[in-house]
Scaffold this active site. Sequence first.
Site, mmCIF file in Angstrom:
data_model
loop_
_atom_site.group_PDB
_atom_site.id
_atom_site.type_symbol
_atom_site.label_atom_id
_atom_site.label_comp_id
_atom_site.label_asym_id
_atom_site.label_seq_id
_atom_site.Cartn_x
_atom_site.Cartn_y
_atom_site.Cartn_z
ATOM 1 N N CYS A 273 -25.593 3.416 -25.526
ATOM 2 C CA CYS A 273 -25.234 4.695 -26.116
ATOM 3 C C CYS A 273 -25.930 5.888 -25.470
ATOM 4 C CB CYS A 273 -25.615 4.720 -27.593
ATOM 5 S SG CYS A 273 -24.792 3.463 -28.542
ATOM 6 N N GLY B 84 -21.236 5.783 -22.977
ATOM 7 C CA GLY B 84 -20.456 5.127 -24.026
ATOM 8 C C GLY B 84 -19.140 5.832 -24.235
ATOM 9 N N ASN C 35 -29.806 4.482 -29.616
ATOM 10 C CA ASN C 35 -29.437 3.895 -28.332
ATOM 11 C C ASN C 35 -30.367 2.722 -28.095
ATOM 12 O OD1 ASN C 35 -28.692 3.426 -25.636
ATOM 13 N ND2 ASN C 35 -30.188 4.906 -24.881
ATOM 14 N N GLY C 36 -29.797 1.527 -27.911
ATOM 15 C CA GLY C 36 -30.633 0.358 -27.637
ATOM 16 C C GLY C 36 -30.179 -0.840 -28.435
ATOM 17 N N TYR D 156 -27.675 1.797 -12.050
ATOM 18 C CA TYR D 156 -26.267 1.858 -12.417
ATOM 19 C C TYR D 156 -25.921 2.805 -13.559
ATOM 20 C CZ TYR D 156 -21.920 -0.080 -14.389
ATOM 21 O OH TYR D 156 -20.679 -0.235 -14.914
#
Length: 490
Positions: free
Chosen positions: A12, A38, A114-115, A255
Site C-alpha cells: 500500500c 496499489g 502499509n505492510g 522494484y
Amino acid sequence: MATELKSLNEECGVFGVWNDDQAAQRTYFGLHSLQHRGQEGAGIVVKTDEDRLIGHKGLGLLADVFDRPESIDELQGRSAIGHVRYGTAGSRGIENIQPLLFHYLKEDVALAHNGNLTNAVSMREKLEADGAIFQSNSDTEVLMHLIQRQPQAQFVDRLKASLRQIKGGFAYLILTKDALYAALDPNGFRPLVVGQLESGSYIVASETCALDVVGAKFVRDVQPGELIQIDDSGYHVMQYTTETQLAICSMEYIYFARPDSDIYGVNVHMARQEMGRQVALENPIDADIVVGVPNSSLSAASGVAQQLGVPDEMGLIKNQYSSRTFIQPTQELREQGVKMKLSAVRAVVAGKKVALVDDSIVRGTTSQYIVRMLKAAGAKEVHLLIASPPLKYPCFYGIDIEHTRELMAANYTVEEMRDQIGADSLHFLSLPGLIKAIGLKQDAPNEGLCVAYFSGDYPTALYDYEAGFEAPKTADDHVLAASANQPTTI
Ligand code: SF4
C-alpha cells in the site's frame, strides 16, 4: 516491469496532512503519486470542523474512486489521511479498503496501513475470544481493537502500548480529532517520510515523490520504532520501543518505489543504475545493445550500458494506455496480456546481440515471453541480466509472495531457469553487489537492508507463520472488477 505483469505487489501507499486548507485535495494529489504502490482501492478520510471524521473510498484506481468533483469537495476539513491499496492480507471487498474508520461515542478514529503483520491471526483470535467484532478481514483492524482495550487514559499511551504488541512490517497513519499519528515498525521495513508545506503544515507519506508533488519539503525519514505525533503545536517524535534494528526492504529500491523517491537518503533511480553497473561488472557479457524492460528496469539498463560501453536502446515499448489485464487462465491468453503491454522494436533489435535487463524474476513467465518476443523480432542473441539476486524465499512483511512454489529461483537452478526462459545466457546480481549498489551504509546487518527474499535470513521472528497458521491468500488468482463494488462514502 509493471506490477500487473510481474505479479509481485506492494501492499500500500499512505499519505496524511495536518492543518491544511486543502487537506482532501492535497491528499488526493499525494496518493496519485503513490498509485504504483496499489491499484485495487483508494480512500480519503478528513477531520471536519465539528471534529468528526468522514471519508470516501472505493475499489479501483484513485481517479475511478474520486471520479466526481463532489466526492472530493464533500470532504471538507483541514486534516486528512489517505490510502491506496494492494491487499495482501484480507480479501478484496470494499470493507477492506482503507482508511478504516471507527465511530465511537466520544470520538472517531481512522487508520491507514502499509505492510503485513506476522501475528495478526493469533492476535485476532485472542481479540475475538475477548468479544471484539471485526468489520473487515484485513489485519489492519487488529491495531484498533488493541487500542480500545488498553487501560491508559490518553490515546497516545494506548497507541504506544498497542504498537508494542503487533509484529511484522507496518507503517500506520492514524487520524483523530486531536492529532495525526505516524508509526513505523521496529525494523523500518516500509519507507515513511515527514515533509512540510510552505505554510508550515506537516505531511507524512510513504515516499518522497508524494512530498514533491504537493510542494512539500523533506523533513526526515521516520525511524524504526518511532511514533510521530503531528498536531496544532507541531510535530513530536516519540519512541514506542527501543528494540529496533533497521532492515529496509531492499525490494523498495529494486522494484517498488518510484525512481524519483529517496529512501534513507538514497535516490531510487541512482541505486537501480548502480545495480545495473554492478551486474554488468560481475558479468561482462558480449552484447551490441542494452535493452531495459520498461518501466522499472530502465534505470538499471542505463547502468548496464555505461558499464558495458554499448548503447542503451529502446528495444521494447510499453503501451502506456493499456488498462489492467485480468489474470487469464490459459497460457495463450496470458501471453496476449503481455503483448498488449509490451512490443519489441524490430528495427532496433534485429540482427543484434541484446543484453536484456530486468529488475527481478518472480515466476519467470514474463521473462520467457519477452525473450521470445525479442527473438521473433530478429534478435540474434538475448542475454538476460537481472539487476538483483535470485528471489528464493517468501516475504512476510507486506509483499504478496508468501510461498516458495511461486518463485522460479526457489525451484530451479540458474541453468534450468535460462533453459526455460529461452535466453542465451542468464545472470543475476550477487547479494554483496546489491548491498554495495544501494550503498545505505547504515550500521546494521546488510547495511540496514532486509535481504530475506534472497537469503532467507529474516530480520524478525515469523510468529504466526512459524506457528503454522494459514498465511493470507496470495494475490493473482483473482482480480475484482472495480465496477463490482461502487465507491462509498464512509
Ligand atoms: S523479505 Fe524481501 S520483499 Fe520482504 S521486506 Fe524483506 S526484502 Fe522486502
